[in-house]
Design an enzyme around this catalytic site. Structure first.
Site, mmCIF file in Angstrom:
data_model
loop_
_atom_site.group_PDB
_atom_site.id
_atom_site.type_symbol
_atom_site.label_atom_id
_atom_site.label_comp_id
_atom_site.label_asym_id
_atom_site.label_seq_id
_atom_site.Cartn_x
_atom_site.Cartn_y
_atom_site.Cartn_z
ATOM 1 C CD GLU A 146 1.219 7.244 -2.794
ATOM 2 O OE1 GLU A 146 1.816 6.181 -2.503
ATOM 3 O OE2 GLU A 146 -0.023 7.317 -2.895
ATOM 4 C CG HIS B 272 -9.155 3.638 -2.356
ATOM 5 N ND1 HIS B 272 -8.999 3.675 -0.978
ATOM 6 C CD2 HIS B 272 -8.407 4.658 -2.845
ATOM 7 C CE1 HIS B 272 -8.211 4.689 -0.668
ATOM 8 N NE2 HIS B 272 -7.838 5.303 -1.772
#
Length: 146
Positions: free
Chosen positions: A49, A127
């Site tokens: 990340e 998501h």
């Protein structure tokens, strides 16, 4: 004027036997700067990340972008760079419990690359159907498979 980019990192088998991490940077449909890269070194989701955001900022600087909005689903990354990093620096890169900050090197590098560019951090739920985030996730997974 602010330019938007989506970043994501992933790590298959994070914290287990044979982890494989990758990063994704998504500038938009068909953009030649979209990238999927394998993460080298320690294979963790959080490192991926951080490094994805680092790569996006490097690219933005190459394009002479002055104002960059980074959309990420990593609240950890946003908290590191907007809330915790200043106190970690003051405490010699120690957490409030006195332990060493695990991703110190990556965060120092991210902090350094942010010099000379305005970066605004925006959290998006992962998501959840946000196209840019979904595409960055696909790129990160592609990078992990390399």
């Amino acid at each position: 004027e602010w330019v938007s980019v989506y970043t994501d990192g992933c790590c298959h088998d994070n914290g287990r036997g044979d982890p494989r991490a990758g990063i994704g940077v998504y500038w938009g449909p068909g953009n030649e700067r979209n990238l999927a890269e394998k993460l080298y070194g320690r294979q963790t989701n959080n490192r991926a990340e951080i490094y994805a955001a680092h790569r996006a900022i490097e690219q933005a600087k190459e394009m002479n972008i002055q104002n960059l909005v980074i959309f990420t689903d990593s609240q950890f990354l946003i908290s590191c760079i907007t809330k915790w990093i200043q106190n970690w620096k003051k405490r010699g890169w120690k957490t409030t419990s006195g332990k060493a900050v695990i991703n110190r090197e990556e965060l120092e590098n991210l902090d350094s690359v942010m010099q000379g560019i305005n970066v605004r951090w925006e959290h998006v739920k992962g998501h959840s159907g946000v196209e840019g985030n979904e595409m960055a996730d696909q790129l990160a997974n592609e990078g992990a498979r390399k």
